[in-house]
Design a protein around this motif. Structure first.
Motif, PDB file in Angstrom:
ATOM      1  N   LEU A  29      15.876  -5.158   8.494  1.00 17.63           N
ATOM      2  CA  LEU A  29      15.015  -4.596   9.532  1.00 17.63           C
ATOM      3  C   LEU A  29      14.338  -5.750  10.266  1.00 17.63           C
ATOM      4  N   PRO A  30      13.907  -5.519  11.492  1.00 14.50           N
ATOM      5  CA  PRO A  30      13.074  -6.555  12.123  1.00 14.50           C
ATOM      6  C   PRO A  30      11.831  -6.758  11.245  1.00 14.50           C
ATOM      7  N   ALA A  31      11.448  -8.005  11.038  1.00 13.41           N
ATOM      8  CA  ALA A  31      10.264  -8.265  10.213  1.00 13.41           C
ATOM      9  C   ALA A  31       9.045  -7.654  10.893  1.00 13.41           C
ATOM     10  N   PRO A  32       8.178  -7.018  10.121  1.00 11.21           N
ATOM     11  CA  PRO A  32       6.962  -6.484  10.739  1.00 11.21           C
ATOM     12  C   PRO A  32       6.113  -7.625  11.277  1.00 11.21           C
ATOM     13  N   GLN A  33       5.418  -7.356  12.377  1.00 17.98           N
ATOM     14  CA  GLN A  33       4.598  -8.414  12.997  1.00 17.98           C
ATOM     15  C   GLN A  33       3.394  -8.764  12.146  1.00 17.98           C
ATOM     16  N   ASP A  34       2.891  -7.770  11.434  1.00 12.91           N
ATOM     17  CA  ASP A  34       1.619  -7.966  10.740  1.00 12.91           C
ATOM     18  C   ASP A  34       1.642  -7.191   9.416  1.00 12.91           C
ATOM     19  N   THR A  35       0.843  -7.641   8.472  1.00 16.35           N
ATOM     20  CA  THR A  35       0.654  -6.882   7.232  1.00 16.35           C
ATOM     21  C   THR A  35      -0.835  -6.906   6.883  1.00 16.35           C
ATOM     22  N   PRO A  68       2.047   4.562   3.723  1.00 16.74           N
ATOM     23  CA  PRO A  68       1.894   3.103   3.763  1.00 16.74           C
ATOM     24  C   PRO A  68       2.997   2.395   2.983  1.00 16.74           C
ATOM     25  N   ALA A  69       3.183   1.125   3.271  1.00 14.63           N
ATOM     26  CA  ALA A  69       4.227   0.344   2.603  1.00 14.63           C
ATOM     27  C   ALA A  69       3.937   0.205   1.112  1.00 14.63           C
ATOM     28  N   THR A  70       2.678   0.049   0.771  1.00  9.19           N
ATOM     29  CA  THR A  70       2.298  -0.217  -0.614  1.00  9.19           C
ATOM     30  C   THR A  70       1.167   0.702  -1.042  1.00  9.19           C
ATOM     31  N   LEU A  71       1.298   1.263  -2.229  1.00 15.27           N
ATOM     32  CA  LEU A  71       0.256   2.128  -2.780  1.00 15.27           C
ATOM     33  C   LEU A  71       0.424   2.047  -4.292  1.00 15.27           C
ATOM     34  N   GLU A  72      -0.193   1.009  -4.881  1.00 18.17           N
ATOM     35  CA  GLU A  72      -0.006   0.699  -6.296  1.00 18.17           C
ATOM     36  C   GLU A  72      -1.280   1.015  -7.066  1.00 18.17           C
ATOM     37  N   PHE A  73      -1.114   1.322  -8.349  1.00 16.17           N
ATOM     38  CA  PHE A  73      -2.320   1.581  -9.142  1.00 16.17           C
ATOM     39  C   PHE A  73      -2.287   0.827 -10.463  1.00 16.17           C
ATOM     40  N   LEU A  74      -3.483   0.583 -10.975  1.00 14.54           N
ATOM     41  CA  LEU A  74      -3.678   0.069 -12.333  1.00 14.54           C
ATOM     42  C   LEU A  74      -4.655   1.015 -13.025  1.00 14.54           C
ATOM     43  N   ASP A  75      -4.396   1.319 -14.276  1.00 13.66           N
ATOM     44  CA  ASP A  75      -5.382   2.110 -15.020  1.00 13.66           C
ATOM     45  C   ASP A  75      -6.439   1.164 -15.618  1.00 13.66           C
ATOM     46  N   ARG A  76      -7.438   1.757 -16.285  1.00 17.11           N
ATOM     47  CA  ARG A  76      -8.562   0.967 -16.782  1.00 17.11           C
ATOM     48  C   ARG A  76      -8.100  -0.157 -17.713  1.00 17.11           C
ATOM     49  N   LYS A  77      -7.138   0.163 -18.603  1.00 23.20           N
ATOM     50  CA  LYS A  77      -6.673  -0.844 -19.561  1.00 23.20           C
ATOM     51  C   LYS A  77      -5.986  -2.011 -18.840  1.00 23.20           C
ATOM     52  N   CYS A  78      -5.251  -1.692 -17.774  1.00 24.16           N
ATOM     53  CA  CYS A  78      -4.599  -2.770 -17.008  1.00 24.16           C
ATOM     54  C   CYS A  78      -5.619  -3.622 -16.268  1.00 24.16           C
ATOM     55  N   GLY A 135       3.521  -3.564  10.137  1.00 21.54           N
ATOM     56  CA  GLY A 135       3.894  -3.023  11.449  1.00 21.54           C
ATOM     57  C   GLY A 135       3.184  -3.815  12.528  1.00 21.54           C
ATOM     58  N   SER A 136       2.981  -3.176  13.666  1.00 21.09           N
ATOM     59  CA  SER A 136       2.244  -3.861  14.733  1.00 21.09           C
ATOM     60  C   SER A 136       0.793  -4.024  14.263  1.00 21.09           C
ATOM     61  N   PRO A 137       0.084  -5.036  14.798  1.00 23.11           N
ATOM     62  CA  PRO A 137      -1.311  -5.228  14.387  1.00 23.11           C
ATOM     63  C   PRO A 137      -2.138  -3.958  14.563  1.00 23.11           C
ATOM     64  N   ALA A 138      -1.901  -3.213  15.626  1.00 21.42           N
ATOM     65  CA  ALA A 138      -2.676  -1.987  15.861  1.00 21.42           C
ATOM     66  C   ALA A 138      -2.373  -0.933  14.802  1.00 21.42           C
ATOM     67  N   THR A 139      -1.097  -0.812  14.450  1.00 22.59           N
ATOM     68  CA  THR A 139      -0.722   0.160  13.417  1.00 22.59           C
ATOM     69  C   THR A 139      -1.347  -0.213  12.084  1.00 22.59           C
ATOM     70  N   GLU A 187      -9.792  -9.769   3.617  1.00 20.39           N
ATOM     71  CA  GLU A 187     -10.151 -10.350   4.905  1.00 20.39           C
ATOM     72  C   GLU A 187      -9.162 -11.433   5.342  1.00 20.39           C
ATOM     73  N   ASN A 188      -8.344 -11.888   4.414  1.00 22.30           N
ATOM     74  CA  ASN A 188      -7.358 -12.909   4.793  1.00 22.30           C
ATOM     75  C   ASN A 188      -6.142 -12.831   3.869  1.00 22.30           C
ATOM     76  N   VAL A 189      -5.149 -13.616   4.189  1.00 20.93           N
ATOM     77  CA  VAL A 189      -3.886 -13.579   3.455  1.00 20.93           C
ATOM     78  C   VAL A 189      -4.088 -13.969   1.996  1.00 20.93           C
ATOM     79  N   ALA A 190      -4.957 -14.943   1.752  1.00 17.65           N
ATOM     80  CA  ALA A 190      -5.189 -15.395   0.373  1.00 17.65           C
ATOM     81  C   ALA A 190      -5.732 -14.250  -0.483  1.00 17.65           C
ATOM     82  N   ARG A 191      -6.675 -13.497   0.084  1.00 17.98           N
ATOM     83  CA  ARG A 191      -7.252 -12.387  -0.676  1.00 17.98           C
ATOM     84  C   ARG A 191      -6.216 -11.263  -0.869  1.00 17.98           C
TER      85      ARG A 191
END
Lengths: 460, 460
Positions: free
Chosen positions: B215-221, B248-258, B284-288, B312-316
């Motif tokens: 796929l075309p790479a998304p412009q933003d994440t 959404p592309a990602t929707l992951e969970f951890l339980d309390r023990k994790c 997707g696009s920055p607006a999306t 707030e940034n890529v590192a986080r």
């Protein structure tokens, strides 16, 4: 095989008197589907009302070696439901319950005989999208769409039927009822029988129910049209759109012959001087749609479009999509017989392929116009024969054999979305090779040891 | 079967002296894969360099009835590549050429031994996305990913490996080389062997090359995290996100023990008082991206999140995704043996299922923590055994049998993305039923009449 009256009596014992037909009218009607030139009469037409009745008919037929051809609306274009060896046509339109639309799980579950449009409309009423949209969708059934892995106008962005089937209920020719897949996107428990049955054209099992994935309905849609001097120019524009990182929902083309025919038929105000027309469309958030359409407009202009226009309202957008959707009726009225084909090539070879089609058509003295899905390289070369062309059908047959060979030579295929059926089976070995053909036959036997299910088609 | 030295000599005649191993070290190393508790020694390990060498090895093995287990990186978690019946381990890592990345056709073509990360990186360098991203992707191979229909963190929006495989080159156990599918999205010429081989876990054919869609790479994440009191609350938030029309592309969970284990392991600054954590992301696009993330943040707050933060940034963002990706190592260090499982349920039953898992774990006196793909309902209950728990493995075995039965009862499945292999085969009949199991065996025979390919796994 039992004599006609015995067969009718035995089948009536399964499905009830009113649901077996052996009258001349029925046998003639079910001798054909939407494919021209293919006809073969069945001995009986039976309309079961449940999965259990389907299973009983199949057990009966397997025990006696009677061919059974499963059929939905019969709208296929590959003679996939013509009963080549007679026997029973098993019409599934009474299995017509829409069982479930789940916004929570983003899925729908329907019996095989529900029309695709009914499913899509019920989803739309809950603001959900069933993405596959074959041209036949107002009449064709969910089961038929799954059995042929139907495509449509949104394939580039959304894929085809196989990308949406989550699970199936199906009956083996020997009568066992199986449930493949389920309600999940992620499920790797066992061989992928869901996808194997999808596109198996009624030769492996009879699909009685399907669970399909839905998407949230897009908030907005938009449509535009671009005219070009030539299909080569249009093809360059398609490549440039993809290179710009845009995969729009719709990217359809008409060649010069189609534009003329459509304009004469429907008077939509299409430009008569263009060599090719691209209809483009996208959906998503309003910002995405307007952004992508503006970018496509720009890219088309840069690649030499004669004119690019965005539809200013829904009515105009519908008119543009109608231009594409009415290509077939517009061409059909020009002759007495219309043969719609389905060769597919990598999208960047589309123009080259259409040139080849035109060259072949000229050489055989045939009128072949081409429209189709530019984003997928899925071409629909359509041959229209004059009523007084006595040997036209024979010449068309030879011409299409050359067209399919050309598609294969261009790294393409003999059928993108219509299916193999009886019409393409002679060309399948050229596409798959002898070893793969032998493997298909072994898979067919694994499902259908008596060889009763849709004989003379895939796996034969 | 020939004696060890004869086998080695015969295989060396096909692949060359340096590429057959019968030494103790090799036989011990290839007796296992990434799955704990499963071990079985092969007679020989062979590393072919070409499709033709693969075909020659298979012809040799079929003629002599010698088991052959195809293997990529061996990173699977279902004992899919353990040579249960001895014989030859066919290691495909020398078929490591990345053959093509085509921005024009939006596809890549790679030999089976290329790692998925190498393929994805080469695509990314041309601003293209290979969407499947299994956790193992830096070591696992394209062929292994196809053979297991690998999933990953982007499944909800992008689907899994099967949604991207366009064509395969594969070698049948009897030595024939077939090419299924091709370079097209739309291609219905023949049964869908491409998808049948995808997820067939090396039991039907040896995959030597794959053509996959890009796929075309998304412009933003963008990425965010939401903390909840309980997994039930987190599950309600997931349902509300979907109901809001967002996938959404990602929707992951951890339980309390994790959460506790990950925080102790990696010190990422996760909240210690939360009962569940959701990591969400979109592209997707920055607006999306900004629109969808803001909407998810709002929905989580409305459904009772303790706290919702956007990275707030890529590192986080990377730190948040690391929290999910390091769940397994974080848990593993707590014990001497880690059993990572893969039960999957419809997403709205996730909380109920995790409650059931916790109840079962308590009853068996086991530590089972659960993380996974909340959007897909794809749970990874992970059992960590203490070194001094003498009969822990036996109790874990019984507990997981109950967990799989619960998943099936919740309309789910015994494996969402890890595969069946030897580890899940005992539970497969419960999922598919006897009739479908018999059909799998008939399909297996259609490909592998001598039954040499990965015996004791799918189709056995």
């Amino acid at each position: 095989m039992p004599a006609g009256t015995d067969l009718a009596r035995d089948l009536a014992a399964i499905v009830g008197d009113g649901h077996v037909r052996v009258d001349e009218g029925a046998l003639a009607a079910y001798a054909r589907d939407a494919t021209p030139l293919f006809t073969a009469r069945p001995q009986a037409v039976v309309l079961p009302a449940s999965t259990e009745e389907v299973a009983a008919v199949l057990r009966y037929a397997t025990a006696r070696g009677i061919p059974v051809v499963p059929r939905g609306a019969g709208s296929n274009l590959c003679a996939g439901t013509v009963p080549l060896e007679g026997g029973i046509v098993l019409v599934l339109t009474r299995l017509d319950k829409l069982l479930e639309i789940s916004p929570e799980e983003l899925l729908a579950r329907a019996q095989t005989g529900v029309t695709t449009a009914a499913l899509a409309d019920a989803a739309a009423a809950k603001r959900l999208l069933y993405a596959p949209d074959p041209g036949s969708r107002t009449v064709s059934t969910v089961g038929g769409n799954v059995a042929t892995c139907a495509g449509g106008l949104r394939g580039l962005k959304y894929g085809v039927t196989r990308n949406y089937v989550l699970g199936l209920e199906a009956v083996l020719p020997t009568g066992e009822i199986i449930r493949t897949g389920g309600r999940l996107w992620k499920d790797v428990a066992g061989y992928d029988l869901t996808r194997l049955l999808t596109g198996s054209e009624g030769t492996l099992a009879v699909i009685t129910e399907a669970t399909v994935a839905l998407l949230p309905a897009p908030q907005d849609t938009g449509t535009g049209v671009a005219y070009f001097d030539s299909l080569a120019d249009a093809s360059r524009a398609v490549a440039a759109v993809i290179a710009a990182g845009i995969v729009p929902a719709t990217l359809e083309f008409l060649d010069r012959k189609c534009i003329t025919a459509v304009e004469e038929y429907a008077g939509l105000g299409l430009r008569g001087d263009a060599g090719a027309l691209l209809i483009f469309g996208d959906d998503g958030s309003p910002a995405t749609v307007s952004g992508n359409l503006a970018r496509i407009q720009e890219v088309c202009a840069q690649t030499g479009a004669l004119e690019v226009t965005l539809a200013e309202n829904v009515a105009r957008a519908d008119a543009l999509l109608a231009a594409r959707r009415c290509s077939l009726p517009a061409l059909s009225r020009l002759g007495s017989l219309t043969i719609l084909e389905d060769a597919t090539v990598p999208r960047h070879r589309m123009a080259e392929m259409v040139d080849r089609i035109d060259e072949i058509a000229d050489r055989y003295g045939l009128r072949i116009a081409t429209f189709g899905h530019a984003g997928d390289g899925n071409l629909h070369p359509t041959c229209v024969l004059d009523p007084d062309d006595a040997d036209g059908a024979g010449r068309a047959h030879e011409a299409f054999a050359e067209i399919f060979a050309a598609a294969i030579a261009f790294d393409g295929t003999i059928t993108g979305e219509h299916g193999v059926g009886a019409a393409k089976l002679p060309y399948l070995t050229d596409r798959l090779g002898e070893d793969q053909m032998a493997l298909l036959r072994r898979i067919k036997r694994a499902f259908d040891p008596a060889g009763i299910l849709n004989p003379g088609k895939l796996g034969s």
